[in-house]
Design a protein around this motif. Sequence first.
Motif, PDB file in Angstrom:
ATOM      1  N   ILE A 159      -2.488  14.913  -7.765  1.00  0.00           N
ATOM      2  CA  ILE A 159      -1.283  14.095  -7.732  1.00  0.00           C
ATOM      3  C   ILE A 159      -1.669  12.700  -8.199  1.00  0.00           C
ATOM      4  N   ALA A 160      -0.683  11.941  -8.669  1.00  0.00           N
ATOM      5  CA  ALA A 160      -1.021  10.640  -9.241  1.00  0.00           C
ATOM      6  C   ALA A 160       0.149   9.682  -9.151  1.00  0.00           C
TER       7      ALA A 160
ATOM      8  N   ARG B 285      -2.542  19.625   2.580  1.00  0.00           N
ATOM      9  CA  ARG B 285      -1.774  18.406   2.462  1.00  0.00           C
ATOM     10  C   ARG B 285      -2.680  17.375   1.805  1.00  0.00           C
ATOM     11  N   VAL B 286      -2.331  16.963   0.584  1.00  0.00           N
ATOM     12  CA  VAL B 286      -3.109  15.974  -0.155  1.00  0.00           C
ATOM     13  C   VAL B 286      -2.394  14.635  -0.052  1.00  0.00           C
ATOM     14  N   ARG B 287      -3.141  13.599   0.324  1.00  0.00           N
ATOM     15  CA  ARG B 287      -2.584  12.248   0.387  1.00  0.00           C
ATOM     16  C   ARG B 287      -3.434  11.318  -0.462  1.00  0.00           C
ATOM     17  N   LEU B 288      -2.764  10.490  -1.246  1.00  0.00           N
ATOM     18  CA  LEU B 288      -3.411   9.542  -2.145  1.00  0.00           C
ATOM     19  C   LEU B 288      -2.902   8.143  -1.836  1.00  0.00           C
ATOM     20  N   GLY B 289      -3.829   7.203  -1.585  1.00  0.00           N
ATOM     21  CA  GLY B 289      -3.457   5.828  -1.298  1.00  0.00           C
ATOM     22  C   GLY B 289      -3.710   4.912  -2.471  1.00  0.00           C
ATOM     23  N   TYR B 290      -2.856   3.882  -2.596  1.00  0.00           N
ATOM     24  CA  TYR B 290      -2.993   2.942  -3.723  1.00  0.00           C
ATOM     25  C   TYR B 290      -2.415   1.588  -3.344  1.00  0.00           C
ATOM     26  N   PHE B 291      -3.232   0.534  -3.456  1.00  0.00           N
ATOM     27  CA  PHE B 291      -2.750  -0.834  -3.328  1.00  0.00           C
ATOM     28  C   PHE B 291      -2.200  -1.269  -4.680  1.00  0.00           C
ATOM     29  N   ALA B 292      -0.908  -1.588  -4.732  1.00  0.00           N
ATOM     30  CA  ALA B 292      -0.283  -1.956  -6.008  1.00  0.00           C
ATOM     31  C   ALA B 292      -0.904  -3.247  -6.538  1.00  0.00           C
ATOM     32  N   ASP B 293      -1.471  -3.162  -7.741  1.00  0.00           N
ATOM     33  CA  ASP B 293      -2.088  -4.326  -8.359  1.00  0.00           C
ATOM     34  C   ASP B 293      -1.254  -4.771  -9.556  1.00  0.00           C
ATOM     35  N   LEU B 294      -1.818  -5.644 -10.391  1.00  0.00           N
ATOM     36  CA  LEU B 294      -1.061  -6.204 -11.514  1.00  0.00           C
ATOM     37  C   LEU B 294      -0.715  -5.161 -12.569  1.00  0.00           C
ATOM     38  N   ASN B 295      -1.379  -4.005 -12.541  1.00  0.00           N
ATOM     39  CA  ASN B 295      -1.057  -2.949 -13.499  1.00  0.00           C
ATOM     40  C   ASN B 295       0.213  -2.185 -13.120  1.00  0.00           C
ATOM     41  N   ALA B 296       0.646  -2.351 -11.878  1.00  0.00           N
ATOM     42  CA  ALA B 296       1.814  -1.623 -11.384  1.00  0.00           C
ATOM     43  C   ALA B 296       3.075  -2.448 -11.638  1.00  0.00           C
TER      44      ALA B 296
ATOM     45  N   PHE C 152       0.848  -1.188   0.000  1.00  0.00           N
ATOM     46  CA  PHE C 152       0.000   0.000   0.000  1.00  0.00           C
ATOM     47  C   PHE C 152       0.884   1.238   0.000  1.00  0.00           C
ATOM     48  N   TYR C 153       0.746   2.056  -1.047  1.00  0.00           N
ATOM     49  CA  TYR C 153       1.575   3.242  -1.234  1.00  0.00           C
ATOM     50  C   TYR C 153       0.760   4.495  -0.919  1.00  0.00           C
ATOM     51  N   VAL C 154       1.402   5.468  -0.282  1.00  0.00           N
ATOM     52  CA  VAL C 154       0.751   6.739   0.030  1.00  0.00           C
ATOM     53  C   VAL C 154       1.644   7.867  -0.485  1.00  0.00           C
ATOM     54  N   LEU C 155       1.133   8.593  -1.473  1.00  0.00           N
ATOM     55  CA  LEU C 155       1.812   9.761  -2.035  1.00  0.00           C
ATOM     56  C   LEU C 155       1.212  11.007  -1.406  1.00  0.00           C
ATOM     57  N   SER C 156       2.071  11.941  -1.010  1.00  0.00           N
ATOM     58  CA  SER C 156       1.578  13.163  -0.374  1.00  0.00           C
ATOM     59  C   SER C 156       2.295  14.378  -0.951  1.00  0.00           C
TER      60      SER C 156
ATOM     61  N   ASP D 263      -2.596  30.133 -10.482  1.00  0.00           N
ATOM     62  CA  ASP D 263      -1.463  29.207 -10.504  1.00  0.00           C
ATOM     63  C   ASP D 263      -1.632  28.228  -9.358  1.00  0.00           C
ATOM     64  N   VAL D 264      -0.891  27.144  -9.429  1.00  0.00           N
ATOM     65  CA  VAL D 264      -0.918  26.112  -8.395  1.00  0.00           C
ATOM     66  C   VAL D 264       0.520  25.782  -8.018  1.00  0.00           C
ATOM     67  N   THR D 265       0.789  25.742  -6.717  1.00  0.00           N
ATOM     68  CA  THR D 265       2.141  25.504  -6.219  1.00  0.00           C
ATOM     69  C   THR D 265       2.168  24.232  -5.383  1.00  0.00           C
ATOM     70  N   PHE D 266       3.197  23.420  -5.623  1.00  0.00           N
ATOM     71  CA  PHE D 266       3.395  22.176  -4.888  1.00  0.00           C
ATOM     72  C   PHE D 266       4.640  22.291  -4.011  1.00  0.00           C
ATOM     73  N   ARG D 267       4.585  21.677  -2.835  1.00  0.00           N
ATOM     74  CA  ARG D 267       5.723  21.618  -1.917  1.00  0.00           C
ATOM     75  C   ARG D 267       5.744  20.247  -1.238  1.00  0.00           C
ATOM     76  N   ASN D 268       6.918  19.895  -0.720  1.00  0.00           N
ATOM     77  CA  ASN D 268       7.059  18.764   0.211  1.00  0.00           C
ATOM     78  C   ASN D 268       6.412  17.480  -0.294  1.00  0.00           C
ATOM     79  N   VAL D 269       6.908  16.965  -1.398  1.00  0.00           N
ATOM     80  CA  VAL D 269       6.398  15.717  -1.949  1.00  0.00           C
ATOM     81  C   VAL D 269       7.006  14.546  -1.181  1.00  0.00           C
ATOM     82  N   GLY D 270       6.171  13.638  -0.728  1.00  0.00           N
ATOM     83  CA  GLY D 270       6.643  12.488   0.029  1.00  0.00           C
ATOM     84  C   GLY D 270       5.966  11.209  -0.419  1.00  0.00           C
ATOM     85  N   LEU D 271       6.616  10.095  -0.135  1.00  0.00           N
ATOM     86  CA  LEU D 271       6.066   8.789  -0.507  1.00  0.00           C
ATOM     87  C   LEU D 271       6.415   7.786   0.576  1.00  0.00           C
ATOM     88  N   GLU D 272       5.452   6.975   0.943  1.00  0.00           N
ATOM     89  CA  GLU D 272       5.697   5.894   1.900  1.00  0.00           C
ATOM     90  C   GLU D 272       4.968   4.650   1.437  1.00  0.00           C
ATOM     91  N   VAL D 273       5.431   3.504   1.931  1.00  0.00           N
ATOM     92  CA  VAL D 273       4.808   2.235   1.579  1.00  0.00           C
ATOM     93  C   VAL D 273       4.538   1.455   2.862  1.00  0.00           C
TER      94      VAL D 273
END
Length: 364
Positions: free
Chosen positions: A160-161, A191-202, A135-139, A225-235
Amino acid sequence: MKKNAETGLNARAKRKGCGVLARTLAAAGLSLAIGAAFADPVTVPNGDFSDPGNTGTVGGGLLGGSGVNALIGNGPWRGTYWGIADLLAPPSLAINHNTQTATIGGIAGVNLLGLVNNGGYFTQTLAQNWELGRFYVLSADVDAGELLNLDLLGDSGVGIAFRSGNDVLASSTSALGHLLDLDLVGSDMYRVRLGYFADLNATGPINIKMGYEPQGVASVDLLSDVTFRNVGLEVRDIGDPAAFEILTHGDLLQAEVGQPFSGNLIVLVRDDDGDGVPGYTVTFTAPTTGASAVLTSPTGGTGTTVTAVTDIDGLAMVSAQANSEAGCYRVTVEGVGIPEVATFYLRNYSNAPGVNSIFCNGYQ
């Protein structure tokens, strides 16, 4: 079986999601220990945009111009952008190490047999490969210059994607609500967080994306305009659901007849290691007769029996409104695969003269 075999803070970093959970509980008037929940951080090179070598701007310029995976400075971030032939120049994508930001500006719209827009996004391919079932979480911190909610953010085309190559696996503009989290951390900063369970498409290396890609949005409704900061990833390694933990207690579970309860009914679904289990369906059930409450779920309707799906951190919650009868009662929580039934103890009371308001469930 979970993949994490090492122990200690050097092997696993404490899950960032606990901070959001703590704020959720604080807003409900709670202060509780969440327990041991952990995640492996995944390195995102220049995720804080502080590297001078990655400073630069791509895009802008001629009407109808475009670029694909254009290296920004010396990388590692790249930019993709497009305009509309003879009508719109592409937006500019800029990284500034001094302000530690990545900004997309110059988005516009034009009517060409219907509204069309230019757009663009930042992207980076990481050194790590996707691992099936994790399970991956992008923020990322996102500043759109105004207050937004998840629907408005998605409708505007900001998001984010996760990607595998050029294929989008999960996106905040189209994700299921329970695997998407938006938390206000500044005046206009989320702070936007997106979760994803890695499936066969990954397959292959992990690719992440941050974009502003409006579709059919009139110029008057576009963000400057849109500004992004502090990109993080955890599994995270998520096991099967094993137990419930009730997180709402005390005065939050009593209400005057006919009135809403002041706190949501919140339950945490844990696996055997104590980690929260996302994407799990929970059933809340209140009595159908006598003193009871009408329950409302953000993911499963309204009534005395509703379902709710756990969020990124394993939380399921419903709101409740007392019915017209004073009394004490239980709201139970059940789920497939968890043998126990968790219980909230609620009380409806009345202040009307001559009404014998009932005291129970520890209330004096």
